[in-house]
Design a protein around this motif. Structure first.
Motif, PDB file in Angstrom:
ATOM      1  N   HIS A   1       0.685  -1.217  -0.106  1.00 20.98           N
ATOM      2  CA  HIS A   1      -0.180   0.035   0.082  1.00 20.98           C
ATOM      3  C   HIS A   1       1.056   1.051   0.095  1.00 20.98           C
ATOM      4  N   PHE A   2       1.942   1.233   0.640  1.00 23.66           N
ATOM      5  CA  PHE A   2       2.811   2.283   0.627  1.00 23.66           C
ATOM      6  C   PHE A   2       3.845   2.215  -0.408  1.00 23.66           C
ATOM      7  N   ARG A   3       3.671   1.248  -1.251  1.00 25.30           N
ATOM      8  CA  ARG A   3       4.520   1.085  -2.571  1.00 25.30           C
ATOM      9  C   ARG A   3       6.014   1.072  -2.212  1.00 25.30           C
ATOM     10  N   PHE A   4       6.394   0.341  -1.280  1.00 26.93           N
ATOM     11  CA  PHE A   4       7.624  -0.111  -0.746  1.00 26.93           C
ATOM     12  C   PHE A   4       8.047  -1.295  -1.863  1.00 26.93           C
ATOM     13  N   GLY A   5       7.132  -2.264  -2.172  1.00 29.28           N
ATOM     14  CA  GLY A   5       7.350  -3.614  -3.087  1.00 29.28           C
ATOM     15  C   GLY A   5       6.345  -3.976  -3.675  1.00 29.28           C
ATOM     16  N   PRO A   6       6.441  -4.737  -5.015  1.00 29.09           N
ATOM     17  CA  PRO A   6       5.265  -5.162  -5.417  1.00 29.09           C
ATOM     18  C   PRO A   6       4.124  -5.993  -4.723  1.00 29.09           C
ATOM     19  N   GLY A   7       3.002  -6.118  -4.999  1.00 30.72           N
ATOM     20  CA  GLY A   7       1.906  -6.786  -4.419  1.00 30.72           C
ATOM     21  C   GLY A   7       2.548  -8.167  -3.988  1.00 30.72           C
ATOM     22  N   GLY A   8       2.211  -8.775  -3.058  1.00 30.09           N
ATOM     23  CA  GLY A   8       2.623 -10.367  -2.981  1.00 30.09           C
ATOM     24  C   GLY A   8       3.994 -10.650  -2.668  1.00 30.09           C
ATOM     25  N   SER A   9       4.983  -9.527  -2.468  1.00 23.77           N
ATOM     26  CA  SER A   9       6.415  -9.250  -2.576  1.00 23.77           C
ATOM     27  C   SER A   9       7.014  -9.308  -0.841  1.00 23.77           C
ATOM     28  N   TYR A  10       6.003  -9.324  -0.023  1.00 21.88           N
ATOM     29  CA  TYR A  10       6.390  -8.970   1.372  1.00 21.88           C
ATOM     30  C   TYR A  10       7.404 -10.335   1.815  1.00 21.88           C
ATOM     31  N   PRO A  11       8.637 -10.112   2.307  1.00 21.06           N
ATOM     32  CA  PRO A  11       9.395 -11.059   2.400  1.00 21.06           C
ATOM     33  C   PRO A  11       9.234 -11.808   3.875  1.00 21.06           C
ATOM     34  N   ASP A  12       9.652 -13.146   3.557  1.00 23.18           N
ATOM     35  CA  ASP A  12       9.797 -14.099   4.497  1.00 23.18           C
ATOM     36  C   ASP A  12      10.797 -14.954   4.619  1.00 23.18           C
ATOM     37  N   PRO A  13      11.874 -15.096   5.285  1.00 17.05           N
ATOM     38  CA  PRO A  13      11.903 -14.151   6.638  1.00 17.05           C
ATOM     39  C   PRO A  13      12.382 -12.774   6.473  1.00 17.05           C
ATOM     40  N   LEU A  14      12.245 -11.903   7.420  1.00 21.01           N
ATOM     41  CA  LEU A  14      12.374 -10.559   7.217  1.00 21.01           C
ATOM     42  C   LEU A  14      13.555 -10.119   7.765  1.00 21.01           C
ATOM     43  N   THR A  15      14.429 -10.217   6.815  1.00 17.75           N
ATOM     44  CA  THR A  15      15.850  -9.738   6.914  1.00 17.75           C
ATOM     45  C   THR A  15      16.220  -8.731   6.089  1.00 17.75           C
ATOM     46  N   PRO A  16      17.162  -7.687   6.598  1.00 14.70           N
ATOM     47  CA  PRO A  16      17.602  -6.640   5.742  1.00 14.70           C
ATOM     48  C   PRO A  16      17.930  -7.215   4.080  1.00 14.70           C
ATOM     49  N   GLU A  17      18.396  -8.137   4.180  1.00  9.17           N
ATOM     50  CA  GLU A  17      18.991  -8.731   2.477  1.00  9.17           C
ATOM     51  C   GLU A  17      17.616  -9.048   1.822  1.00  9.17           C
ATOM     52  N   SER A  18      16.490  -9.640   2.558  1.00  7.23           N
ATOM     53  CA  SER A  18      15.459 -10.013   1.655  1.00  7.23           C
ATOM     54  C   SER A  18      14.375  -8.805   1.575  1.00  7.23           C
ATOM     55  N   LEU A  19      14.359  -7.882   2.187  1.00  6.97           N
ATOM     56  CA  LEU A  19      13.514  -6.617   2.259  1.00  6.97           C
ATOM     57  C   LEU A  19      14.098  -5.711   1.205  1.00  6.97           C
ATOM     58  N   ARG A  20      15.557  -5.814   1.147  1.00  8.59           N
ATOM     59  CA  ARG A  20      16.008  -5.047   0.028  1.00  8.59           C
ATOM     60  C   ARG A  20      15.735  -5.632  -1.369  1.00  8.59           C
ATOM     61  N   ALA A  21      15.904  -7.144  -1.308  1.00 13.60           N
ATOM     62  CA  ALA A  21      15.608  -7.876  -2.609  1.00 13.60           C
ATOM     63  C   ALA A  21      14.270  -7.876  -3.258  1.00 13.60           C
ATOM     64  N   ARG A  22      13.268  -7.785  -2.339  1.00 14.19           N
ATOM     65  CA  ARG A  22      11.828  -7.751  -2.634  1.00 14.19           C
ATOM     66  C   ARG A  22      11.335  -6.396  -3.029  1.00 14.19           C
ATOM     67  N   ALA A  23      11.959  -5.519  -2.584  1.00  8.73           N
ATOM     68  CA  ALA A  23      11.797  -3.876  -2.675  1.00  8.73           C
ATOM     69  C   ALA A  23      11.745  -3.576  -4.241  1.00  8.73           C
ATOM     70  N   TYR A  24      10.873  -2.544  -4.724  1.00 11.79           N
ATOM     71  CA  TYR A  24      10.980  -2.094  -5.835  1.00 11.79           C
ATOM     72  C   TYR A  24      12.523  -1.686  -6.247  1.00 11.79           C
ATOM     73  N   PRO A  25      12.998  -1.908  -7.529  1.00  8.86           N
ATOM     74  CA  PRO A  25      14.336  -1.505  -7.868  1.00  8.86           C
ATOM     75  C   PRO A  25      14.290   0.139  -7.484  1.00  8.86           C
ATOM     76  N   GLY A  26      15.407   0.577  -6.980  1.00  6.53           N
ATOM     77  CA  GLY A  26      15.780   2.072  -6.862  1.00  6.53           C
ATOM     78  C   GLY A  26      14.873   2.459  -5.715  1.00  6.53           C
ATOM     79  N   GLN A  27      14.300   1.726  -5.005  1.00  8.80           N
ATOM     80  CA  GLN A  27      13.470   2.045  -3.725  1.00  8.80           C
ATOM     81  C   GLN A  27      13.963   3.062  -2.876  1.00  8.80           C
ATOM     82  N   GLN A  28      13.482   4.215  -2.823  1.00  9.33           N
ATOM     83  CA  GLN A  28      14.058   5.397  -1.856  1.00  9.33           C
ATOM     84  C   GLN A  28      13.790   5.083  -0.265  1.00  9.33           C
ATOM     85  N   PHE A  29      12.854   4.329   0.030  1.00 12.56           N
ATOM     86  CA  PHE A  29      12.392   4.255   1.457  1.00 12.56           C
ATOM     87  C   PHE A  29      13.425   3.182   2.123  1.00 12.56           C
ATOM     88  N   PRO A  30      13.949   3.291   3.297  1.00 13.23           N
ATOM     89  CA  PRO A  30      14.876   2.461   3.996  1.00 13.23           C
ATOM     90  C   PRO A  30      14.182   1.244   4.297  1.00 13.23           C
TER      91      PRO A  30
END
Length: 323
Positions: free
Chosen positions: A138-167
């Motif tokens: 909803h806040f457009r951090f990543g595509p629909g259905g892309s919320y990562p599991d497990p929730l690690t910094p690496e998986s969050l960055r990998a699942r986010a939109y390319p070039g995502q400005q939100f940390p």
């Protein structure tokens, strides 16, 4: 960002708005306040204050901008969203203070330090408690259905939109500031904001998301007090007609809007309202960041890594209006 020191003559916090309401329906049976202690009579039925907001006012020792700047937060959040970013960077409060503005940051009705009246004795419907999963798309951090599991910094960055400005690696830190929100309370919030405007006087209002919607409506209702309004990705636009001779408006939009039907709908409603403003002779400007070569911004662009550069665009627009 401005490199000026922040030199304040005063910081004050206050509540404004709200009315005394008689609320009943509480269970008045004795209960223990302290574990293991004997129960005592606690009767919560009676008069309660309902409808207030909380404001924190930062007054410059030597203000270098003509009008105070009011910062209004979005749904499920509080005024904390204008302070530090989730990874500890500077937010828009810091920017506008360093730019020489008096600033007022609010917690709206039923948010943060404004507090909320009881449910279900006063608020009839249950609150919404947002999850990290819910805001991910909803806040457009990543595509629909892309919320990562497990929730690690690496998986969050990998699942986010390319070039995502939100940390996104600080998503959990962001989630720590979520607060409950209720539906059907807009008029309470608008009445409290109106009383804040009357207390502060002529000002600039910058609102994000739901706060952007409130800012647009208050500019429509109180053109004598709102001298300029900045709606940062407003989640709704006023249904009523704007009046002629109103305050200048700036609408600010981030990236990936077209990937999310909800935000397409919100953007289109805001665009129609902008056109209605212009038809009334009101200045209404549109800042789509991707159209200006600024990509990767989420709905939380006030917290994105480039938030200070975006604040500078807004500040430049305001300085043009009030040199």
């Amino acid at each position: 960002m401005p490199d000026n020191d922040i030199v304040l003559k005063r910081i004050r916090g206050f509540h404004v708005g709200g009315r005394r309401r008689r609320i009943t329906g509480f269970d008045a049976r004795p209960r223990s306040r302290v574990p293991g202690d004997a129960p005592v009579a606690i009767d919560m039925n009676g008069d309660h204050m309902v409808g207030q907001l909380y404001a924190k006012e930062y007054l410059q020792s030597d203000a270098r901008f003509a009008l105070p700047v009011l910062l209004w937060h979005g749904g499920g959040l509080s005024g904390a969203c204008w302070e530090d970013t989730p990874e500890g960077g500077a937010g828009w409060l810091d920017y506008f203070l360093r730019d020489g503005c008096d600033v007022v940051v609010s917690d709206a009705f039923e948010r943060g330090r404004a507090s909320f009246p009881p449910y279900p004795q006063f608020l009839s419907s249950p609150p919404e408690h947002r999850s990290l999963e819910a805001v991910w798309h909803h806040f457009r951090f990543g595509p629909g259905g892309s919320y990562p599991d497990p929730l690690t910094p690496e998986s969050l960055r990998a699942r986010a939109y390319p070039g995502q400005q939100f940390p996104v690696e600080s998503l959990e830190q962001f989630g720590r500031q979520f607060v409950p929100r209720w539906a059907g309370t807009d008029e309470f919030a608008l009445r409290a904001y109106a009383e804040l405007l009357e207390k502060i006087g002529p000002c600039v209002v910058i609102g994000h998301s739901q706060g952007g919607s409130f800012a647009l409506e208050c500019a429509r209702r109180h053109p004598d007090l709102v001298r300029a309004v900045v709606a940062v990705e407003p989640a709704a636009a006023p249904a009523g007609e704007p009046g002629a001779g109103g305050a200048p408006h700036l609408f600010v939009w981030g990236d990936r809007i077209d990937d999310n039907p909800t935000w397409v709908r919100y953007r289109d409603a805001a665009l129609r309202y902008k056109q209605r403003l212009q038809a009334q002779g009101v200045r209404a400007d549109w800042l789509s960041l991707p159209d200006h070569g600024v990509g990767g911004n989420s709905h939380m662009l006030i917290m994105d890594r480039n938030n200070q550069a975006i604040a500078a665009m807004v500040g430049g627009w305001l300085r043009e209006l009030f040199p």
